[in-house]
Design an enzyme around this catalytic site. Structure first.
Site, PDB file in Angstrom:
ATOM      1  N   LYS A 173      -1.221  -9.554   2.941  1.00  0.00           N
ATOM      2  CA  LYS A 173      -0.503  -9.086   4.129  1.00  0.00           C
ATOM      3  C   LYS A 173      -1.376  -8.111   4.885  1.00  0.00           C
ATOM      4  CE  LYS A 173       3.067  -6.143   3.939  1.00  0.00           C
ATOM      5  NZ  LYS A 173       2.578  -5.029   4.813  1.00  0.00           N
ATOM      6  N   GLU A 228       9.252  -4.369  10.833  1.00  0.00           N
ATOM      7  CA  GLU A 228       9.653  -3.066  10.292  1.00  0.00           C
ATOM      8  C   GLU A 228      10.123  -2.134  11.393  1.00  0.00           C
ATOM      9  OE1 GLU A 228       8.185   0.626   7.423  1.00  0.00           O
ATOM     10  OE2 GLU A 228       6.927  -1.164   7.613  1.00  0.00           O
ATOM     11  N   ASP A 231       0.826  -1.212   0.000  1.00  0.00           N
ATOM     12  CA  ASP A 231       0.000   0.000   0.000  1.00  0.00           C
ATOM     13  C   ASP A 231       0.858   1.259   0.000  1.00  0.00           C
ATOM     14  OD1 ASP A 231       0.909  -0.201   2.590  1.00  0.00           O
ATOM     15  OD2 ASP A 231      -1.072  -0.147   3.531  1.00  0.00           O
ATOM     16  N   SER A 232       2.177   1.086   0.094  1.00  0.00           N
ATOM     17  CA  SER A 232       3.088   2.217  -0.106  1.00  0.00           C
ATOM     18  C   SER A 232       2.946   2.807  -1.498  1.00  0.00           C
ATOM     19  CB  SER A 232       4.535   1.774   0.129  1.00  0.00           C
ATOM     20  OG  SER A 232       4.837   0.609  -0.622  1.00  0.00           O
ATOM     21  N   ASP A 291      -1.045  -6.247  -0.156  1.00  0.00           N
ATOM     22  CA  ASP A 291      -1.475  -5.632   1.100  1.00  0.00           C
ATOM     23  C   ASP A 291      -2.985  -5.442   1.139  1.00  0.00           C
ATOM     24  OD1 ASP A 291       0.769  -5.276   2.673  1.00  0.00           O
ATOM     25  OD2 ASP A 291       1.220  -3.277   1.926  1.00  0.00           O
ATOM     26  N   GLU A 312      -1.490  -5.656   8.720  1.00  0.00           N
ATOM     27  CA  GLU A 312      -0.710  -5.094   9.816  1.00  0.00           C
ATOM     28  C   GLU A 312      -1.375  -5.382  11.159  1.00  0.00           C
ATOM     29  OE1 GLU A 312       0.929  -1.286   7.187  1.00  0.00           O
ATOM     30  OE2 GLU A 312      -0.059  -0.932   9.116  1.00  0.00           O
TER      31      GLU A 312
END
Length: 277
Positions: A118, A186, A49-50, A88, A120
């Site tokens: 993925k 991270e 999502d970056s 993501d 978070e």
């Protein structure tokens, strides 16, 4: 396998089996041409999502949508033949409850062909991870600095220092027990990343963590020097393509203004016998 044969793309269980073995190589990318370039060299590609910050000019990942992730996931999939693709889940598409997470994860896998998703979060996402895995959705976890939570973390700060180390370790063990096949660490202290790697049974993928992790990941635009809005300490620039591109564009502009481009070899003549084609 012949010299021309393509290797089979790994599956989540193959990544899991690499725990403690040869380091796992991964990069984040968002486009077909870049995926084609990295495909022979990486074990998995993350459609992160970056993309919101790197390609769309957003100030964080919070505003990234499902539609953006699916669009870029489809683009990356077209460039892969021997690497697994992980996509993501964007902010707001999985936190409400496990059922919401399953609907959106299933949509991403169905519409992109991703091998896994993925998400978070640590202990508070363990129930969701277990729910997804039990229903056929492989999950890569992501703990430490979780960019979707920067508004509650107070920015892009190192996570797990001092007393917070115990909580991060608990997060790692919780996502592993819930069924995640790997976990991204991270921006955590190297010593803590080494401890997590030693104590959890799933591969750790470091980004700003430790060389002792089971694998590493960077955003390809960062490591190639294409994205230069800011540079995190954990990014090593393996090239300066942004600078090269700037110089090339400046040379193009100069050539256009000087009427040096296009030259005779770049234009078409009349279709006369013996004339330029």
């Amino acid at each position: 396998m012949s010299a021309t044969a393509k290797k089979r793309a790994p599956m989540p269980e193959d990544i899991l089996a690499r725990k403690g073995g040869e380091p796992i190589v991964s990069l984040t990318c968002y486009t077909t041409p870049m995926a084609q370039i990295m495909d022979p060299h990486v074990d998995f590609v993350l459609v992160g999502d970056s993309v919101g910050m790197v390609l769309h000019g957003l100030t964080s990942t919070v505003a990234v949508t499902m539609e953006m992730m699916i669009l870029h996931g489809q683009a990356v999939a077209r460039g892969l033949s021997s690497a697994m693709m992980v996509v993501d889940l964007p902010f707001g598409t999985y936190e409400e409850n496990p059922e919401q997470a399953f609907r959106n994860a299933a949509r991403i896998m169905r519409e992109t062909g991703a091998g896994a998703v993925k998400l978070e979060g640590g202990r508070h996402m363990a129930e969701t991870i277990r729910f997804l895995v039990q229903r056929g959705v492989p999950v890569m976890a992501h703990i430490g600095l979780t960019p979707q939570s920067i508004n509650t973390l107070g920015g892009y700060k190192v996570q797990g220092r001092g007393a917070a180390a115990q909580a991060l370790m608990a997060d790692a063990k919780a996502v592993a027990e819930a069924g995640a096949f790997a976990v991204v660490l991270e921006k955590v202290p190297a010593s803590l990343a080494d401890r997590v790697t030693a104590e959890v049974p799933i591969p750790t993928i470091g980004i700003g963590a430790s060389a002792g992790c089971d694998g590493q990941i960077l955003v390809v635009d960062d490591m190639l020097g294409l994205f230069t809005a800011f540079k995190a300490k954990f990014v090593k620039r393996f090239a300066t393509l942004g600078e090269d591109a700037g110089a090339a564009i400046a040379d193009y502009a100069r050539a256009v203004k000087a009427r040096e481009f296009p030259g005779p070899e770049h234009v078409f003549g009349d279709a006369t016998p013996g004339g330029p084609k």
